[in-house]
Design a protein around this motif. Structure first.
Motif, PDB file in Angstrom:
ATOM      1  N   ARG A  40       1.006  -1.170  -0.158  1.00 53.70           N
ATOM      2  CA  ARG A  40      -0.018   0.109  -0.061  1.00 53.70           C
ATOM      3  C   ARG A  40       0.743   1.278  -0.105  1.00 53.70           C
ATOM      4  NH1 ARG A  40      -3.057   1.359   3.874  1.00 53.70           N
ATOM      5  NH2 ARG A  40      -4.734   2.210   2.413  1.00 53.70           N
ATOM      6  N   THR A  41       2.226   1.258   0.004  1.00 53.02           N
ATOM      7  CA  THR A  41       3.110   2.269  -0.122  1.00 53.02           C
ATOM      8  C   THR A  41       4.125   2.526  -1.328  1.00 53.02           C
ATOM      9  OG1 THR A  41       3.393   1.972   2.486  1.00 53.02           O
ATOM     10  CG2 THR A  41       5.054   3.115   1.468  1.00 53.02           C
ATOM     11  N   ALA A  42       4.161   3.496  -1.536  1.00 57.06           N
ATOM     12  CA  ALA A  42       5.254   3.980  -2.887  1.00 57.06           C
ATOM     13  C   ALA A  42       6.025   4.898  -2.414  1.00 57.06           C
ATOM     14  CB  ALA A  42       4.518   4.343  -4.169  1.00 57.06           C
ATOM     15  N   LYS A  43       7.354   5.009  -3.088  1.00 58.76           N
ATOM     16  CA  LYS A  43       8.448   5.968  -2.680  1.00 58.76           C
ATOM     17  C   LYS A  43       8.325   6.815  -3.978  1.00 58.76           C
ATOM     18  CE  LYS A  43      12.902   6.414  -1.289  1.00 58.76           C
ATOM     19  NZ  LYS A  43      14.274   5.444  -1.063  1.00 58.76           N
ATOM     20  N   VAL A  44       8.221   8.154  -3.505  1.00 60.35           N
ATOM     21  CA  VAL A  44       8.423   9.103  -4.767  1.00 60.35           C
ATOM     22  C   VAL A  44       9.622   9.691  -4.695  1.00 60.35           C
ATOM     23  CG1 VAL A  44       7.644  11.443  -5.138  1.00 60.35           C
ATOM     24  CG2 VAL A  44       5.848   9.995  -4.425  1.00 60.35           C
ATOM     25  N   GLY A  45      10.226   9.658  -5.940  1.00 59.88           N
ATOM     26  CA  GLY A  45      11.669  10.203  -6.063  1.00 59.88           C
ATOM     27  C   GLY A  45      11.788  11.279  -7.234  1.00 59.88           C
ATOM     28  N   TYR A  46      12.557  12.071  -7.231  1.00 63.50           N
ATOM     29  CA  TYR A  46      12.984  13.189  -8.274  1.00 63.50           C
ATOM     30  C   TYR A  46      14.084  13.925  -8.097  1.00 63.50           C
ATOM     31  CZ  TYR A  46      11.292  16.103  -4.457  1.00 63.50           C
ATOM     32  OH  TYR A  46      11.111  16.836  -3.352  1.00 63.50           O
ATOM     33  N   TRP A  47      14.729  14.247  -9.382  1.00 64.43           N
ATOM     34  CA  TRP A  47      16.127  15.126  -9.284  1.00 64.43           C
ATOM     35  C   TRP A  47      16.005  16.100 -10.387  1.00 64.43           C
ATOM     36  CZ3 TRP A  47      19.118  14.728 -13.481  1.00 64.43           C
ATOM     37  CH2 TRP A  47      19.014  13.608 -14.156  1.00 64.43           C
ATOM     38  N   LEU A  48      16.538  17.105 -10.359  1.00 69.94           N
ATOM     39  CA  LEU A  48      16.883  18.170 -11.590  1.00 69.94           C
ATOM     40  C   LEU A  48      18.310  18.249 -11.740  1.00 69.94           C
ATOM     41  CD1 LEU A  48      14.256  20.871 -11.060  1.00 69.94           C
ATOM     42  CD2 LEU A  48      14.396  19.210 -12.814  1.00 69.94           C
ATOM     43  N   GLY A  49      18.762  18.569 -12.885  1.00 70.25           N
ATOM     44  CA  GLY A  49      20.126  19.083 -13.050  1.00 70.25           C
ATOM     45  C   GLY A  49      20.271  20.432 -12.487  1.00 70.25           C
ATOM     46  N   LEU A  50      21.479  20.404 -11.695  1.00 67.67           N
ATOM     47  CA  LEU A  50      21.827  21.710 -10.773  1.00 67.67           C
ATOM     48  C   LEU A  50      21.451  22.910 -11.611  1.00 67.67           C
ATOM     49  CD1 LEU A  50      22.865  21.750  -8.201  1.00 67.67           C
ATOM     50  CD2 LEU A  50      25.292  22.166  -8.870  1.00 67.67           C
ATOM     51  N   GLU A  51      21.387  22.838 -13.047  1.00 71.12           N
ATOM     52  CA  GLU A  51      21.566  24.121 -13.675  1.00 71.12           C
ATOM     53  C   GLU A  51      19.967  24.533 -13.560  1.00 71.12           C
ATOM     54  OE1 GLU A  51      22.627  21.274 -14.996  1.00 71.12           O
ATOM     55  OE2 GLU A  51      21.751  20.973 -16.912  1.00 71.12           O
ATOM     56  N   HIS A  52      19.239  23.626 -13.216  1.00 72.32           N
ATOM     57  CA  HIS A  52      17.579  23.857 -13.578  1.00 72.32           C
ATOM     58  C   HIS A  52      17.098  23.956 -12.096  1.00 72.32           C
ATOM     59  CE1 HIS A  52      17.276  23.174 -17.615  1.00 72.32           C
ATOM     60  NE2 HIS A  52      18.185  22.030 -17.359  1.00 72.32           N
ATOM     61  N   TRP A  53      17.819  23.910 -11.053  1.00 71.86           N
ATOM     62  CA  TRP A  53      17.303  24.294  -9.659  1.00 71.86           C
ATOM     63  C   TRP A  53      16.849  25.831  -9.589  1.00 71.86           C
ATOM     64  CZ3 TRP A  53      20.287  21.575  -4.940  1.00 71.86           C
ATOM     65  CH2 TRP A  53      20.369  20.213  -5.326  1.00 71.86           C
ATOM     66  N   GLY A  54      15.748  25.872  -8.628  1.00 69.66           N
ATOM     67  CA  GLY A  54      15.589  27.290  -8.181  1.00 69.66           C
ATOM     68  C   GLY A  54      14.503  28.042  -9.226  1.00 69.66           C
ATOM     69  N   LYS A  55      14.160  27.281 -10.211  1.00 68.17           N
ATOM     70  CA  LYS A  55      12.956  27.660 -11.348  1.00 68.17           C
ATOM     71  C   LYS A  55      11.831  27.454 -11.024  1.00 68.17           C
ATOM     72  CE  LYS A  55      16.544  27.227 -14.902  1.00 68.17           C
ATOM     73  NZ  LYS A  55      17.077  26.426 -16.094  1.00 68.17           N
ATOM     74  N   GLY A  56      11.542  26.833  -9.775  1.00 60.15           N
ATOM     75  CA  GLY A  56      10.228  26.622  -9.525  1.00 60.15           C
ATOM     76  C   GLY A  56       9.452  25.136 -10.059  1.00 60.15           C
TER      77      GLY A  56
END
Ligand code: COA
Length: 125
Positions: free
Chosen positions: A38-54
């Protein structure tokens, strides 16, 4: 509603993230097995150059909504963030996750041993 089975989810659960038509990161759902079905894990990442853009602030809430709607069996979503990654904690908070605890000495990055913060979201009733 889709269900998960012994072969795993019946639909794709991992996606590339594109920003202005450029591959920028990924987001996915890892459905757990056995008594954790009944459980799932959410994972995500962005390349550093795309951080802070919302990007993740906009993407994670609808992704979470999609997870609830697509997998009726799910009752809980988990996520973990490195303690130093304040942006990631904010992203999860805005997607409805609550802080559930701190695990010390879990990851080693650039020779620094870091704690991870555990986050959870329960299926909206
Ligand atoms: C999570 C991650 C993708 C960042 O996403 P993002 O699209 O850059 O985040 P946003 O631009 O939407 O910013 C979210 C919030 O963090 C803030 N923020 C951005 N960079 C920050 C920084 N360096 N320090 C503190 N806050 C920061 C933003 O201002 C925003 O704040 P607000 O909620 O008050 O508006 C990035 O940290 C990452 O790839 N981390 C590695 C993987 C990871 O941690 N995954 C976590 C779950 S598996």
């Amino acid at each position: 509603m889709l269900k998960t089975g012994s072969q795993g989810p019946a639909i794709s659960t991992n996606f590339a993230v594109a920003f202005k038509d450029e591959a920028s990161g990924s987001i996915g759902l890892e459905v757990q097995n056995g008594v954790y079905f009944r459980t799932a894990k959410v994972g995500y990442w962005l390349g550093l150059e795309h951080w802070g853009k919302g990007i993740m602030s906009r993407l994670v809430p609808p992704f979470v909504q999609w997870a609830w709607e697509s997998f009726d069996v799910l009752g809980r979503l988990n996520a973990e963030t490195a303690e130093t990654n304040l942006a990631s904690g904010k992203v999860l908070h805005k997607a409805g996750f609550k802080f559930e605890g701190r695990r010390p000495d879990v990851v080693c990055k650039n020779r620094a041993i870091l704690a991870v913060l555990m986050w959870g979201a329960m299926k909206p009733r």
